[in-house]
Design an enzyme around this catalytic site. Structure first.
Site, PDB file in Angstrom:
ATOM      1  N   LYS A   1      47.253  30.581  43.926  1.00  0.00           N
ATOM      2  CA  LYS A   1      45.945  30.372  44.561  1.00  0.00           C
ATOM      3  C   LYS A   1      45.561  28.885  44.536  1.00  0.00           C
ATOM      4  O   LYS A   1      45.009  28.371  45.510  1.00  0.00           O
ATOM      5  CB  LYS A   1      44.864  31.211  43.871  1.00  0.00           C
ATOM      6  CG  LYS A   1      44.969  32.711  44.124  1.00  0.00           C
ATOM      7  CD  LYS A   1      44.766  33.067  45.589  1.00  0.00           C
ATOM      8  CE  LYS A   1      44.708  34.572  45.815  1.00  0.00           C
ATOM      9  NZ  LYS A   1      44.740  34.945  47.241  1.00  0.00           N
TER      10      LYS A   1
ATOM     11  N   GLY B   1      46.499  42.633  55.989  1.00  0.00           N
ATOM     12  CA  GLY B   1      46.214  43.233  54.681  1.00  0.00           C
ATOM     13  C   GLY B   1      45.004  44.157  54.750  1.00  0.00           C
ATOM     14  O   GLY B   1      44.223  44.262  53.799  1.00  0.00           O
TER      15      GLY B   1
ATOM     16  N   ARG C   1      51.584  48.612  55.086  1.00  0.00           N
ATOM     17  CA  ARG C   1      51.511  50.065  54.855  1.00  0.00           C
ATOM     18  C   ARG C   1      50.407  50.647  55.750  1.00  0.00           C
ATOM     19  O   ARG C   1      49.542  49.899  56.236  1.00  0.00           O
ATOM     20  CB  ARG C   1      51.256  50.383  53.377  1.00  0.00           C
ATOM     21  CG  ARG C   1      49.971  49.789  52.851  1.00  0.00           C
ATOM     22  CD  ARG C   1      49.753  50.053  51.373  1.00  0.00           C
ATOM     23  NE  ARG C   1      48.643  49.264  50.865  1.00  0.00           N
ATOM     24  CZ  ARG C   1      47.688  49.710  50.067  1.00  0.00           C
ATOM     25  NH1 ARG C   1      47.689  50.951  49.657  1.00  0.00           N
ATOM     26  NH2 ARG C   1      46.719  48.914  49.657  1.00  0.00           N
TER      27      ARG C   1
ATOM     28  N   ASP D   1      48.829  45.764  58.419  1.00  0.00           N
ATOM     29  CA  ASP D   1      49.229  45.818  57.005  1.00  0.00           C
ATOM     30  C   ASP D   1      50.684  46.246  56.978  1.00  0.00           C
ATOM     31  O   ASP D   1      51.199  46.784  57.958  1.00  0.00           O
ATOM     32  CB  ASP D   1      48.349  46.808  56.217  1.00  0.00           C
ATOM     33  CG  ASP D   1      48.373  46.552  54.708  1.00  0.00           C
ATOM     34  OD1 ASP D   1      49.428  46.769  54.087  1.00  0.00           O
ATOM     35  OD2 ASP D   1      47.341  46.135  54.152  1.00  0.00           O
TER      36      ASP D   1
ATOM     37  N   TYR E   1      49.838  34.207  39.758  1.00  0.00           N
ATOM     38  CA  TYR E   1      48.797  34.422  40.775  1.00  0.00           C
ATOM     39  C   TYR E   1      47.870  33.203  40.868  1.00  0.00           C
ATOM     40  O   TYR E   1      47.597  32.691  41.951  1.00  0.00           O
ATOM     41  CB  TYR E   1      48.024  35.674  40.382  1.00  0.00           C
ATOM     42  CG  TYR E   1      46.861  36.045  41.251  1.00  0.00           C
ATOM     43  CD1 TYR E   1      47.041  36.506  42.545  1.00  0.00           C
ATOM     44  CD2 TYR E   1      45.555  35.981  40.756  1.00  0.00           C
ATOM     45  CE1 TYR E   1      45.957  36.888  43.335  1.00  0.00           C
ATOM     46  CE2 TYR E   1      44.476  36.367  41.530  1.00  0.00           C
ATOM     47  CZ  TYR E   1      44.682  36.817  42.821  1.00  0.00           C
ATOM     48  OH  TYR E   1      43.605  37.194  43.589  1.00  0.00           O
TER      49      TYR E   1
HETATM   50  P1  NAD Z   1      44.926  44.656  47.700  1.00  0.00           P
HETATM   51  O1  NAD Z   1      46.153  44.585  46.879  1.00  0.00           O
HETATM   52  O2  NAD Z   1      44.001  45.804  47.527  1.00  0.00           O
HETATM   53  O3  NAD Z   1      45.312  44.580  49.229  1.00  0.00           O
HETATM   54  C1  NAD Z   1      46.295  43.697  49.723  1.00  0.00           C
HETATM   55  C2  NAD Z   1      46.909  44.313  50.948  1.00  0.00           C
HETATM   56  O4  NAD Z   1      47.955  43.437  51.392  1.00  0.00           O
HETATM   57  C3  NAD Z   1      47.561  45.683  50.646  1.00  0.00           C
HETATM   58  O5  NAD Z   1      47.064  46.667  51.521  1.00  0.00           O
HETATM   59  C4  NAD Z   1      49.049  45.442  50.869  1.00  0.00           C
HETATM   60  O6  NAD Z   1      49.713  46.546  51.448  1.00  0.00           O
HETATM   61  C5  NAD Z   1      49.018  44.240  51.833  1.00  0.00           C
HETATM   62  N1  NAD Z   1      50.275  43.492  51.797  1.00  0.00           N
HETATM   63  C6  NAD Z   1      51.016  43.150  50.711  1.00  0.00           C
HETATM   64  N2  NAD Z   1      52.117  42.510  51.110  1.00  0.00           N
HETATM   65  C7  NAD Z   1      52.070  42.435  52.472  1.00  0.00           C
HETATM   66  C8  NAD Z   1      52.922  41.889  53.452  1.00  0.00           C
HETATM   67  N3  NAD Z   1      54.081  41.306  53.130  1.00  0.00           N
HETATM   68  N4  NAD Z   1      52.544  41.965  54.750  1.00  0.00           N
HETATM   69  C9  NAD Z   1      51.385  42.573  55.099  1.00  0.00           C
HETATM   70  N5  NAD Z   1      50.538  43.128  54.209  1.00  0.00           N
HETATM   71  C10 NAD Z   1      50.880  43.053  52.907  1.00  0.00           C
HETATM   72  O7  NAD Z   1      44.154  43.278  47.510  1.00  0.00           O
HETATM   73  P2  NAD Z   1      42.615  42.967  47.778  1.00  0.00           P
HETATM   74  O8  NAD Z   1      41.901  43.227  46.527  1.00  0.00           O
HETATM   75  O9  NAD Z   1      42.163  43.600  49.037  1.00  0.00           O
HETATM   76  O10 NAD Z   1      42.698  41.387  47.940  1.00  0.00           O
HETATM   77  C11 NAD Z   1      42.781  40.755  49.198  1.00  0.00           C
HETATM   78  C12 NAD Z   1      42.810  39.250  48.977  1.00  0.00           C
HETATM   79  O11 NAD Z   1      41.662  38.849  48.216  1.00  0.00           O
HETATM   80  C13 NAD Z   1      44.020  38.748  48.183  1.00  0.00           C
HETATM   81  O12 NAD Z   1      44.380  37.467  48.659  1.00  0.00           O
HETATM   82  C14 NAD Z   1      43.471  38.617  46.780  1.00  0.00           C
HETATM   83  O13 NAD Z   1      44.176  37.667  46.041  1.00  0.00           O
HETATM   84  C15 NAD Z   1      42.069  38.157  47.046  1.00  0.00           C
HETATM   85  N6  NAD Z   1      41.160  38.433  45.931  1.00  0.00           N
HETATM   86  C16 NAD Z   1      40.837  39.723  45.590  1.00  0.00           C
HETATM   87  C17 NAD Z   1      40.001  39.959  44.514  1.00  0.00           C
HETATM   88  C18 NAD Z   1      39.607  41.352  44.114  1.00  0.00           C
HETATM   89  O14 NAD Z   1      38.985  41.534  43.058  1.00  0.00           O
HETATM   90  N7  NAD Z   1      39.940  42.377  44.890  1.00  0.00           N
HETATM   91  C19 NAD Z   1      39.480  38.886  43.786  1.00  0.00           C
HETATM   92  C20 NAD Z   1      39.859  37.586  44.118  1.00  0.00           C
HETATM   93  C21 NAD Z   1      40.682  37.373  45.226  1.00  0.00           C
HETATM   94  N1  SER Z   2      40.478  40.612  40.946  1.00  0.00           N
HETATM   95  C1  SER Z   2      41.557  39.671  40.990  1.00  0.00           C
HETATM   96  C2  SER Z   2      42.575  39.968  39.956  1.00  0.00           C
HETATM   97  O1  SER Z   2      42.198  40.480  38.924  1.00  0.00           O
HETATM   98  C3  SER Z   2      41.016  38.276  40.794  1.00  0.00           C
HETATM   99  O2  SER Z   2      41.550  37.462  41.751  1.00  0.00           O
HETATM  100  O3  SER Z   2      43.724  39.673  40.174  1.00  0.00           O
END
Ligand code: NAD
Ligand code: SER
Length: 315
Positions: free
Chosen positions: A146, A8, A36, A34, A142
């Site tokens: 989690k 990812g 993509r 990833d 979601y």
């Molecule tokens: P994002 O959506 O920006 O990035 C996720 C990446 O995963 C994307 O680049 C997507 O192409 C890739 N992806 C999706 N399906 C896939 C697959 N089948 N195989 C391989 N890659 C795949 O998300 P993020 O914000 O970078 O979040 C990363 C992690 O952190 C997630 O588990 C998310 O739940 C967690 N998280 C994020 C936030 C936040 O605010 N960004 C907050 C809490 C938790």
């Molecule tokens: N930033 C994330 C969301 O809004 C929290 O896990 O989904």
């Protein structure tokens, strides 16, 4: 020696975490993957491969062929997008984690990082100063995924000794890669809209308090947790991380210090109900005590960097 796989790497967190890991462990020792393409900084600074984490055979091949010791599994469908495709999102969020955990057990990986979220809490959870251990009844796909994930990572640690570590990230704010379909995305979008158009229509109401965190603090917390001595970790589910607590009105006021004629309007959509079900600010004293969680950014410092860096990108 660590050999790291990031799953990812093209997302909001992965695009920054991959670069930081490469600084620490060496470019060739961090394989970015990833479904993509990655941005130029990630694909230009070290190995990158297209990988669908649902493809267990290919995942196993990479883990074995590259002699991976550590996995950062970041692929997921975030809260807003997951509500649009509940069953598909449940499948991706859960099956990808189970793939990583099972291979972690079979191949005896040294450490796995998997992020959880403030979404594990729900409307029956105390909203202010939410404790580490409290009522948890999430009502989003979601959040349910989690919470189930947290139970599974603890299970794999207790039953099989798989060393999985996790943070309940709050909403993350960054300028390099746009946010990926969550409920906290407004806090990133607002900066782009303020600089481009001097106005923003917010999909959450003005008083929607939520915990947020600047990306460099999130990356530091992730690496600090992964490097912490295992004997210091008193829990194996996921650590509360509080960051900064604010609402759209307070963020808009901060932006007005740089763009005085910035205007915010409010048109709450389906994400308002999600935000209302999450904590406003949470208690992260366990993470501070166990492994020394610290922050460098408050709201004014974060806003100053966001405005400066997004101006550089757009103007
Ligand atoms: P994002 O959506 O920006 O990035 C996720 C990446 O995963 C994307 O680049 C997507 O192409 C890739 N992806 C999706 N399906 C896939 C697959 N089948 N195989 C391989 N890659 C795949 O998300 P993020 O914000 O970078 O979040 C990363 C992690 O952190 C997630 O588990 C998310 O739940 C967690 N998280 C994020 C936030 C936040 O605010 N960004 C907050 C809490 C938790
Ligand atoms: N930033 C994330 C969301 O809004 C929290 O896990 O989904």
């Amino acid at each position: 020696m660590e050999k790291i796989l990031v799953i990812g790497c093209s997302g909001q967190i992965g695009s920054e975490l991959t670069l930081e890991l490469r600084k620490i462990y060496g470019n060739t020792n961090v394989i970015a993957t990833d479904i993509r393409p990655a941005n130029a900084e990630v694909s230009g600074s070290g190995p990158f491969e297209i990988l669908d984490v649902m493809d267990t055979a290919k995942l196993q091949l990479i883990l074995e062929h590259e002699r991976i010791t550590h996995v950062y599994h970041l692929a997921a469908i975030l809260s807003g997008n997951a509500e649009k495709r509940p069953l598909a999102s449940w499948d991706i969020n859960m099956r990808s984690l189970m793939n990583v955990l099972e291979l972690g057990r079979e191949l005896k990986l040294k450490k796995i990082f998997w992020p959880s979220s403030i979404a594990v809490f729900g409307p029956t959870t105390p909203r202010y100063n939410t404790p580490q251990f409290t009522v948890m009844e999430p009502n989003t796909v979601y959040g349910i995924s989690k919470l189930a994930g947290e139970r599974w990572i603890e299970y794999y640690y207790n039953k099989y000794g798989v060393d999985v570590r996790s943070l309940r990230y709050p909403g993350l704010i960054s300028y390099k890669t746009e946010a990926g379909g969550g409920t906290t995305d407004y806090a990133v979008e607002i900066f782009y809209a303020a600089i481009r158009k001097k106005k923003y229509e917010c999909f959450l109401g003005p008083e929607s308090d939520l915990p947020m965190m600047f990306m460099s603090d999130a990356i530091k917390a992730t690496i600090d947790l992964m490097e912490a001595d295992a004997s210091k970790l008193s829990l194996r589910s996921s650590y509360n991380v509080a960051g900064i607590c604010f609402n759209p009105r307070q963020l808009a006021d901060e932006i007005k210090k740089y763009i005085p004629d910035f205007e915010i309007t409010y048109k709450p959509d389906f994400r308002q109900a999600i935000a209302d079900s999450w904590p406003a600010c949470i208690d992260d004293s366990v993470a501070k005590k166990d492994w020394g969680l610290v922050y460098n950014y408050d709201l004014p410092k974060m806003a100053e960097v966001m405005i400066r860096e997004i101006r550089k990108k757009l103007l």
